[in-house]
Design a protein around this motif. Structure first.
Motif, mmCIF file in Angstrom:
data_model
loop_
_atom_site.group_PDB
_atom_site.id
_atom_site.type_symbol
_atom_site.label_atom_id
_atom_site.label_comp_id
_atom_site.label_asym_id
_atom_site.label_seq_id
_atom_site.Cartn_x
_atom_site.Cartn_y
_atom_site.Cartn_z
ATOM 1 N N SER A 16 0.842 -1.193 0.000
ATOM 2 C CA SER A 16 0.000 0.000 0.000
ATOM 3 C C SER A 16 0.875 1.240 0.000
ATOM 4 C CB SER A 16 -0.917 0.011 1.212
ATOM 5 O OG SER A 16 -0.162 0.101 2.395
ATOM 6 N N ASN A 20 -3.600 5.507 5.428
ATOM 7 C CA ASN A 20 -5.032 5.174 5.357
ATOM 8 C C ASN A 20 -5.563 5.116 3.935
ATOM 9 O OD1 ASN A 20 -5.318 4.907 8.127
ATOM 10 N ND2 ASN A 20 -5.716 7.088 8.403
ATOM 11 N N GLY A 22 -6.529 3.024 0.511
ATOM 12 C CA GLY A 22 -6.947 1.684 0.133
ATOM 13 C C GLY A 22 -6.312 1.252 -1.175
ATOM 14 N N ASN A 41 -14.159 -0.643 1.567
ATOM 15 C CA ASN A 41 -14.931 -1.215 2.670
ATOM 16 C C ASN A 41 -14.324 -2.517 3.196
ATOM 17 O OD1 ASN A 41 -16.823 0.872 2.315
ATOM 18 N ND2 ASN A 41 -17.858 -0.313 0.739
ATOM 19 N N PRO A 42 -13.090 -2.486 3.690
ATOM 20 C CA PRO A 42 -12.485 -3.724 4.196
ATOM 21 C C PRO A 42 -13.212 -4.215 5.447
ATOM 22 C CG PRO A 42 -11.130 -1.847 4.772
ATOM 23 C CD PRO A 42 -12.224 -1.331 3.882
ATOM 24 N N TYR A 43 -13.290 -5.527 5.598
ATOM 25 C CA TYR A 43 -13.929 -6.144 6.757
ATOM 26 C C TYR A 43 -12.987 -6.032 7.952
ATOM 27 C CZ TYR A 43 -16.063 -9.690 9.713
ATOM 28 O OH TYR A 43 -16.659 -10.352 10.745
ATOM 29 N N LYS A 44 -13.502 -5.564 9.070
ATOM 30 C CA LYS A 44 -12.656 -5.359 10.246
ATOM 31 C C LYS A 44 -13.081 -6.202 11.438
ATOM 32 C CE LYS A 44 -11.246 -0.878 8.751
ATOM 33 N NZ LYS A 44 -11.214 0.522 8.843
ATOM 34 N N GLY A 45 -13.990 -7.139 11.231
ATOM 35 C CA GLY A 45 -14.467 -7.982 12.320
ATOM 36 C C GLY A 45 -13.574 -9.193 12.523
ATOM 37 N N GLN A 51 -12.663 -18.701 7.233
ATOM 38 C CA GLN A 51 -11.401 -17.990 7.101
ATOM 39 C C GLN A 51 -10.309 -18.655 7.934
ATOM 40 O OE1 GLN A 51 -12.875 -14.130 8.269
ATOM 41 N NE2 GLN A 51 -12.758 -13.354 6.159
#
Length: 133
Positions: A16, A20, A22, A41-45, A51
């Protein structure tokens, strides 16, 4: 699609850029192709069960590849160019247009993480020998 002819400064760029951001660069060193991707919209959970299972599968496959590379790569025991099968895998890497020896090994791993490399035909003979890791 735009064509990019990389200069020396960005020839090996990957990862990257920007805080911040993307946006990601990826450079294929074999083909010198550079890809630019944008992660939205990356998944952060927390990781899901699927997975976690995929991560475990990758870890076990990586362990097999790493063990093979450590046993066959160039060293004082294996010689300056590595073992004969390592040199053959290097040729397959170039033929297949892959960027690393590990990618060739992944290609020949089965579902049980057993490595099944093709038979090598020795020069000057009609007989091939089966390669075993």
């Amino acid at each position: 699609m735009a064509k990019i002819t990389p200069i020396d400064v960005i020839k090996g760029i990957s990862g990257s850029y920007g805080h911040n951001s993307g946006d990601y660069f990826a450079t294929n060193t074999s083909s010198n192709k550079i890809r630019l991707a944008k992660l939205k919209n990356p998944y952060k959970g927390p990781a899901t069960e699927k997975q976690l299972a995929q991560q475990q599968k990758f870890k076990s496959r990586q362990a097999v590849v790493t063990a093979w590379l450590n046993a066959n790569k160039p060293s004082t025991a294996n010689g300056e160019k590595g073992t004969a099968i390592y040199q053959q895998v290097q040729k397959w890497k170039r033929t297949l247009g892959l960027s690393s020896v590990a990618q060739v090994l992944y290609k020949y791993l089965d579902d049980k993480n057993e490595l099944h490399l093709p038979t090598i035909v020795e020069e000057g003979t009609d007989a091939g020998k089966t390669v075993t890791p």
